[in-house]
Design an enzyme around this catalytic site. Structure first.
Site, PDB file in Angstrom:
ATOM      1  N   GLU A  85       0.835  -1.217   0.000  1.00  0.00           N
ATOM      2  CA  GLU A  85       0.000   0.000   0.000  1.00  0.00           C
ATOM      3  C   GLU A  85       0.865   1.260   0.000  1.00  0.00           C
ATOM      4  O   GLU A  85       1.723   1.432   0.865  1.00  0.00           O
ATOM      5  CB  GLU A  85      -0.908  -0.017   1.244  1.00  0.00           C
ATOM      6  CG  GLU A  85      -1.876   1.149   1.285  1.00  0.00           C
ATOM      7  CD  GLU A  85      -2.831   1.080   2.478  1.00  0.00           C
ATOM      8  OE1 GLU A  85      -3.095  -0.037   2.973  1.00  0.00           O
ATOM      9  OE2 GLU A  85      -3.292   2.143   2.902  1.00  0.00           O
ATOM     10  N   LYS A 280      -6.975  -1.136  11.657  1.00  0.00           N
ATOM     11  CA  LYS A 280      -6.376  -1.537  10.373  1.00  0.00           C
ATOM     12  C   LYS A 280      -5.163  -0.651  10.083  1.00  0.00           C
ATOM     13  O   LYS A 280      -4.129  -1.125   9.600  1.00  0.00           O
ATOM     14  CB  LYS A 280      -7.420  -1.423   9.252  1.00  0.00           C
ATOM     15  CG  LYS A 280      -6.989  -1.948   7.906  1.00  0.00           C
ATOM     16  CD  LYS A 280      -6.238  -0.948   7.067  1.00  0.00           C
ATOM     17  CE  LYS A 280      -5.840  -1.542   5.726  1.00  0.00           C
ATOM     18  NZ  LYS A 280      -4.980  -0.645   4.938  1.00  0.00           N
TER      19      LYS A 280
END
Ligand code: MEV
Length: 438
Positions: A85, A280
């Site tokens: 990411e 998260k």
């Protein structure tokens, strides 16, 4: 061509690739070439990777980035991060820099207890089973001696063993609940071997015991396995500074900024939808380190989220407060990780990451990983309560679109300026490139 195959695992790697590509792909040759293009140029390294799992065809890359300037308990680290990411590594680096001149991160290991259980059924009198267990506890532990000797020399071993009556939850269900220490190893193999040995000894002792055979029930072992829920394998990371030392953040003054972070965490504490996303973000940092150091991120994820729900409601893993003008943010995480065994010796890049971290022991690695989680949480909240998360993300997104549309270096530079004040999307970037031809 049939998609069903017997004996696939027995084929050679070349035969597997041949079958897969001819069966599932339009252009088999190209599909096979794609797989081969990801092989390591060193046959030895490739063989190592082939042997990590079964039916390996090729490798699947993830980027390894680094985040420097992490001051943790007064030692400076550069953290290796494996993650797909964008923005996560940059965010870690920014948070590290923010805290560097404020004393850095503090971290402490609370305990390192891991758990395993032998699950079994017994339909006889509970009181009989309890006294049988008490009479045979030493013999059960003695049965594991060959396995535990070595671990005991390294400071680990079986810490306690308990018989737990679970019959109120499930008919005839009992367990041996065993607590372990595993020194610098994650310890899954050690724990599972001990449990299977205990299960075997439990059954054997009961069959040998005359009074046990007079009962009209036998012990039936269902399974023996470690638990990934390890609330006693806990590490805490913390940052703290006077509110007055926080400079304005993206137009928000330091004191409002600190208050908004506290409020953001209060929201995560009472609102599960937000808590899951909040956590998260923490796991962005945790998993990146866990992967880089060859640990099992699925085990960590499962254990961490169970811990976040330990009160019965899923809540934030981090906390923050402002007390007497001092802003403090901290994070507690259960982390059963190791620095020896498993992939740590086998994967060349894990070895590299371990050297980068100066070969931490398991407790030091727990601290580093928790700090990575806290840094990521701070960085995410910092964006969220000031400019919003999309500002940073959109810059990376813009780069991705520009690359995808094959923009030249000159066009990229111009786009960077233009999209500071315009909305990024595939269409708007496409239009921009059309009207700004090189
Ligand atoms: C994105 O990967 C993580 C965040 O959503 C975390 C958060 O919202 O706190 C930005």
């Amino acid at each position: 061509m049939s998609k069903r195959i017997d004996g696939f695992s027995k084929l050679s790697k070349a035969e597997k690739i041949d079958w897969i590509t001819k069966t599932h792909f339009k252009d088999a040759q190209q599909a096979a070439q794609q797989l081969r293009s990801y092989w390591n140029s060193s046959p030895t390294v490739q063989t190592q990777h082939d042997e990590f799992i079964e039916n390996t065809l090729t490798n699947f890359y993830l980027p390894l980035g680094v985040a420097p300037n992490f001051l943790i308990n007064k030692t400076v680290y550069t953290l290796p991060m494996v993650i797909e990411e964008s923005s996560v590594v940059a965010a870690a680096g920014n948070a590290a820099k923010f805290w560097f001149d404020k004393g850095g991160f503090e971290a402490e290991v609370i305990d390192t207890i891991k758990v395993g259980q032998v699950h079994f059924l017994y339909a006889g009198k509970p009181s009989f089973l309890h006294s049988f267990f008490e009479n045979n506890k030493t013999a059960l532990l003695e049965a594991t001696k060959l396995l535990t000797q070595n671990m005991e020399q390294r400071g680990g071993g079986i810490v306690s063993i308990e018989l737990i009556d679970k019959t109120s939850e499930l008919d005839h269900y009992y367990q041996l609940h065993v607590r372990f220490k595993t020194a610098d190893a994650m310890g899954a193999n050690f724990i599972n071997s001990c449990l299977e040995c205990l299960a075997h000894a439990l059954q054997e002792q009961s069959q040998k015991d005359i009074s046990f055979t007079r009962q009209d029930s036998e012990i039936e072992v269902i399974m023996s396995i470690l638990s990934n829920y390890v609330p006693e394998c806990l590490v805490r990371a913390k940052v703290s500074c006077p509110v007055s030392s926080i400079p304005p953040q993206e137009g928000t003054d330091g004191s409002t900024f600190a208050e908004k972070i506290v409020q953001a965490i209060e929201i995560a504490n009472c609102e599960p939808h937000r808590a899951v996303t909040h956590n998260k973000g923490i796991m962005n940092g945790v998993d990146a380190l866990v992967l880089a150091t060859g640990n099992d991120f699925r085990a960590i994820e499962a254990g961490v989220h169970a811990y976040a729900a330990r009160s019965g409601q899923y809540t934030s893993l981090s906390q923050a407060n402002i007390t007497d003008g001092q802003f403090t943010m901290e994070l507690s995480l259960p982390l059963a990780i190791g620095t020896v065994g498993g992939l740590t010796k086998l994967h060349p890049m894990v070895g590299w990451c371990m050297e980068l971290l100066e070969y931490p022991d398991a407790e030091t690695l727990m601290k580093i990983v928790a700090v990575a989680g806290l840094a990521q949480n701070f960085a995410a909240l910092r964006s969220l309560v000031t400019s919003g998360i999309q500002k940073g993300h959109m810059k990376m997104h813009l780069f991705n679109i520009l690359n995808q549309l094959q923009a030249t270096e000159k066009q990229k530079k111009a786009a960077l300026v233009y999209f500071k004040t315009h909305t990024v999307s595939v269409n708007t970037v496409g239009d921009f490139l059309n009207s700004n031809k090189d």
